[in-house]
Design a protein around this motif. Structure first.
Motif, PDB file in Angstrom:
ATOM      1  N   PRO A 138       0.943  -1.246  -0.025  1.00 54.08           N
ATOM      2  CA  PRO A 138      -0.264   0.101   0.281  1.00 54.08           C
ATOM      3  C   PRO A 138       0.889   1.323   0.075  1.00 54.08           C
ATOM      4  O   PRO A 138       1.709   1.281   0.580  1.00 54.08           O
ATOM      5  CB  PRO A 138      -0.762  -0.251   1.294  1.00 54.08           C
ATOM      6  CG  PRO A 138      -0.828  -1.617   1.686  1.00 54.08           C
ATOM      7  CD  PRO A 138       0.615  -2.353   1.084  1.00 54.08           C
ATOM      8  N   VAL A 139       0.429   2.122  -0.771  1.00 56.34           N
ATOM      9  CA  VAL A 139       1.250   3.489  -0.702  1.00 56.34           C
ATOM     10  C   VAL A 139       1.030   4.287   0.483  1.00 56.34           C
ATOM     11  O   VAL A 139      -0.084   4.518   0.985  1.00 56.34           O
ATOM     12  CB  VAL A 139       0.600   4.188  -1.892  1.00 56.34           C
ATOM     13  CG1 VAL A 139       1.294   5.751  -2.036  1.00 56.34           C
ATOM     14  CG2 VAL A 139       0.788   3.654  -3.357  1.00 56.34           C
ATOM     15  N   VAL A 141       0.759   7.191   2.996  1.00 58.42           N
ATOM     16  CA  VAL A 141       0.310   8.290   2.769  1.00 58.42           C
ATOM     17  C   VAL A 141       0.499   9.117   4.240  1.00 58.42           C
ATOM     18  O   VAL A 141      -0.125   8.703   5.152  1.00 58.42           O
ATOM     19  CB  VAL A 141      -1.220   8.692   2.315  1.00 58.42           C
ATOM     20  CG1 VAL A 141      -1.546  10.129   2.201  1.00 58.42           C
ATOM     21  CG2 VAL A 141      -1.168   8.057   0.937  1.00 58.42           C
ATOM     22  N   ALA A 187       2.083  11.456  -0.567  1.00 56.86           N
ATOM     23  CA  ALA A 187       2.183  10.054  -1.155  1.00 56.86           C
ATOM     24  C   ALA A 187       3.550   9.784  -1.458  1.00 56.86           C
ATOM     25  O   ALA A 187       4.094  10.431  -2.030  1.00 56.86           O
ATOM     26  CB  ALA A 187       1.111   9.827  -2.128  1.00 56.86           C
ATOM     27  N   LYS A 200      -2.002   4.061  -8.329  1.00 55.05           N
ATOM     28  CA  LYS A 200      -2.145   3.776  -7.263  1.00 55.05           C
ATOM     29  C   LYS A 200      -1.952   4.752  -6.180  1.00 55.05           C
ATOM     30  O   LYS A 200      -2.420   4.746  -5.317  1.00 55.05           O
ATOM     31  CB  LYS A 200      -1.171   2.439  -6.957  1.00 55.05           C
ATOM     32  CG  LYS A 200      -1.221   1.635  -5.773  1.00 55.05           C
ATOM     33  CD  LYS A 200      -0.187   0.561  -5.800  1.00 55.05           C
ATOM     34  CE  LYS A 200      -0.476  -0.276  -4.357  1.00 55.05           C
ATOM     35  NZ  LYS A 200       0.422  -1.330  -4.468  1.00 55.05           N
ATOM     36  N   ALA A 201      -0.916   5.713  -6.500  1.00 53.95           N
ATOM     37  CA  ALA A 201      -0.691   6.715  -5.520  1.00 53.95           C
ATOM     38  C   ALA A 201      -1.815   7.974  -5.432  1.00 53.95           C
ATOM     39  O   ALA A 201      -2.301   8.321  -4.497  1.00 53.95           O
ATOM     40  CB  ALA A 201       0.668   7.480  -5.932  1.00 53.95           C
ATOM     41  N   ALA A 204      -4.419   6.430  -3.274  1.00 53.02           N
ATOM     42  CA  ALA A 204      -4.198   6.603  -1.892  1.00 53.02           C
ATOM     43  C   ALA A 204      -4.354   7.816  -1.415  1.00 53.02           C
ATOM     44  O   ALA A 204      -4.844   8.209  -0.308  1.00 53.02           O
ATOM     45  CB  ALA A 204      -2.652   6.178  -1.647  1.00 53.02           C
ATOM     46  N   ASN A 207      -8.122   8.277  -0.991  1.00 52.57           N
ATOM     47  CA  ASN A 207      -8.667   7.637   0.347  1.00 52.57           C
ATOM     48  C   ASN A 207      -8.427   8.397   1.470  1.00 52.57           C
ATOM     49  O   ASN A 207      -9.144   8.490   2.448  1.00 52.57           O
ATOM     50  CB  ASN A 207      -7.966   6.228   0.226  1.00 52.57           C
ATOM     51  CG  ASN A 207      -8.575   5.379  -0.736  1.00 52.57           C
ATOM     52  OD1 ASN A 207      -9.898   5.701  -0.851  1.00 52.57           O
ATOM     53  ND2 ASN A 207      -7.980   4.238  -1.017  1.00 52.57           N
ATOM     54  N   ARG A 208      -7.060   8.959   1.667  1.00 53.09           N
ATOM     55  CA  ARG A 208      -6.710   9.720   3.048  1.00 53.09           C
ATOM     56  C   ARG A 208      -7.392  10.802   2.766  1.00 53.09           C
ATOM     57  O   ARG A 208      -7.833  11.321   4.082  1.00 53.09           O
ATOM     58  CB  ARG A 208      -5.069   9.965   2.804  1.00 53.09           C
ATOM     59  CG  ARG A 208      -4.507  10.255   3.820  1.00 53.09           C
ATOM     60  CD  ARG A 208      -4.450   9.635   5.181  1.00 53.09           C
ATOM     61  NE  ARG A 208      -3.670   9.850   6.213  1.00 53.09           N
ATOM     62  CZ  ARG A 208      -4.236  10.643   7.279  1.00 53.09           C
ATOM     63  NH1 ARG A 208      -5.304  10.889   7.307  1.00 53.09           N
ATOM     64  NH2 ARG A 208      -3.574  11.121   8.234  1.00 53.09           N
ATOM     65  N   GLU A 270      -9.457   0.792   7.218  1.00 52.65           N
ATOM     66  CA  GLU A 270     -10.081   0.274   5.995  1.00 52.65           C
ATOM     67  C   GLU A 270     -11.172  -0.282   6.166  1.00 52.65           C
ATOM     68  O   GLU A 270     -12.016  -0.418   5.252  1.00 52.65           O
ATOM     69  CB  GLU A 270      -8.901  -0.949   5.663  1.00 52.65           C
ATOM     70  CG  GLU A 270      -7.674  -0.464   5.272  1.00 52.65           C
ATOM     71  CD  GLU A 270      -7.751   0.337   3.877  1.00 52.65           C
ATOM     72  OE1 GLU A 270      -8.501  -0.054   3.014  1.00 52.65           O
ATOM     73  OE2 GLU A 270      -7.041   1.393   3.801  1.00 52.65           O
ATOM     74  N   GLU A 327       0.049   7.458   7.972  1.00 51.86           N
ATOM     75  CA  GLU A 327       0.914   6.246   7.713  1.00 51.86           C
ATOM     76  C   GLU A 327       2.218   6.677   7.681  1.00 51.86           C
ATOM     77  O   GLU A 327       2.600   7.696   7.053  1.00 51.86           O
ATOM     78  CB  GLU A 327       0.453   5.414   6.589  1.00 51.86           C
ATOM     79  CG  GLU A 327      -0.926   5.037   6.623  1.00 51.86           C
ATOM     80  CD  GLU A 327      -1.493   4.560   5.173  1.00 51.86           C
ATOM     81  OE1 GLU A 327      -2.682   4.439   5.041  1.00 51.86           O
ATOM     82  OE2 GLU A 327      -0.666   3.939   4.510  1.00 51.86           O
TER      83      GLU A 327
END
Length: 390
Positions: A138-139, A141, A187, A200-201, A204, A207-208, A270, A327
């Motif tokens: 997972p990327v 962030v 990210a 993908k980044a 991420a 989502n954040r 998640e 993260e």
């Protein structure tokens, strides 16, 4: 003072900004704002004067044909508004442009004038940096702020970065001095596959952002694009034994660093996101986030009307739920980078081998953007204690 004629009153607006260039590795940040603008049908209401902030020999205008008529698009920064419906509506002001070439303080002051006139309650700036992170995980962030109170209440990191900075860091500090809450989300993009795009980044970051502001963001085809991107990189890595070995080393270092945190906040975050997408009405933001057009009147900028912004409508503010901590971006303790893998200078804790990119700057460990976008003599990166660059 900037006066906005025809812009409807916004509900608890949040400004979300991203800038192409030095702070936009893999175009991840600018693509995230473009995705929001496209999915929620944002309508541009203002553009900064390109003559004031851009060197056209660095960021050249482009010529195109429109029904046989030649037209020119000038590099600039544009602002748009999206109206998000639902049980707990919240509007967004999207800022998307190119890192300016000059007059950064005036640039930030102009953006903050728009934020003040629109009643913006918080500014979120998206960025992306190159780092020693495997594409198979997972990327990472990280969320940072210069405001100690905001760091405590929203469970963010208080930035301790020292070194060269970009427009993301300058705008965040300008917000802090102006009393506007500001957060930067960073990210980490794998340096050995830094070419844009990096869906993908981008995914991420969105989502954040969703967790931070309490809105359900429609992702469209991004999850599928992210999976396809990872499969493509897997195939390329499998064709080069040195790259495959290097990726495995990064995976082991990442897994070891994150082992104590494999459960807990990350899993809870998640699971909450899963529930929010399964039943949008149960999560923060209420409804599914349906975009509506921004009022009947066109968005106009009227600097001479003398109009002042009327009081905001009294509507419930959707205070974001508890936001889990950012993260971490772990770095391997000693990673022998293969000579065939291009990338930035070393990231904290990494002894990765030769890479391509700008000349190293003492105290700088990663490069959050392409080398040709970096200001002369500067190389952004994370600090020795893991702070995101600005």
């Amino acid at each position: 003072m900037i006066e906005l004629e025809g812009v409807p009153e916004l509900i608890d607006p949040v400004m979300v900004a991203a800038f192409e260039g030095w702070n936009d590795a893999g175009d991840a940040a600018s693509t995230a704002v473009a995705h929001l603008d496209r999915e929620w049908k944002g309508e541009v209401f203002a553009a900064l004067d390109a003559e004031d902030y851009y060197d056209f020999q660095v960021n050249r205008p482009t010529v195109f044909l429109d029904n046989g008529v030649r037209k020119i698009t000038w590099p600039t920064t544009r602002l748009s508004v999206v109206r998000i419906g639902g049980d707990k509506p919240r509007d967004l002001v999207l800022v998307r442009g190119i890192e300016p070439s000059m007059r950064w303080r005036s640039f930030c002051n102009e953006l903050l004038a728009f934020a003040h006139e629109l009643g913006v309650e918080m500014v979120v700036i998206l960025g992306a940096l190159l780092g020693d992170t495997p594409h198979t995980r997972p990327v990472p962030v990280s969320g940072v702020t210069s405001d100690p109170d905001l760091a405590r209440t929203m469970d963010l990191e208080e930035t301790r970065y020292e070194g060269p900075t970009g427009i993301v860091g300058i705008l965040q500090e300008a917000c802090t001095h102006a009393g506007v809450p500001a957060v930067s989300l960073w990210a980490a993009v794998p340096h050995y596959v830094s070419q844009p795009p990096n869906p993908k980044a981008t995914l991420a970051l969105l989502n954040r952002l969703e967790d931070l502001i309490g809105l359900h963001i429609p992702l469209g085809e991004l999850p599928e694009d992210a999976r396809a991107w990872q499969l493509g990189v897997d195939q390329l890595a499998a064709e080069d034994s040195e790259v495959a070995e290097y990726v495995q080393t990064l995976e082991e270092a990442r897994d070891t660093a994150e082992l104590p945190e494999a459960s807990g906040e990350a899993i809870a975050r998640e699971f909450e996101r899963y529930l929010r997408r399964r039943d949008p009405g149960s999560g923060p933001g209420g409804g599914p986030g349906v975009a509506t057009e921004g009022g009947d009147s066109p968005f106009l900028r009227d600097t001479g009307s003398g109009r002042t912004r009327p009081p905001k409508p009294e509507r419930p503010a959707p205070g974001p739920e508890s936001v889990p901590g950012p993260e971490s971006v772990p770095g391997p303790e000693s990673v022998p980078g293969p000579e065939s893998v291009p990338g930035p200078e070393s990231v904290p804790g990494s002894d990765a081998g030769p890479v391509t990119g700008p000349e190293p700057v003492p105290g700088s460990d990663a490069t959050p953007g392409q080398a040709d976008e970096a200001p002369s003599g500067e190389s952004p990166g994370e600090s020795a204690d893991g702070d995101s660059p600005e």
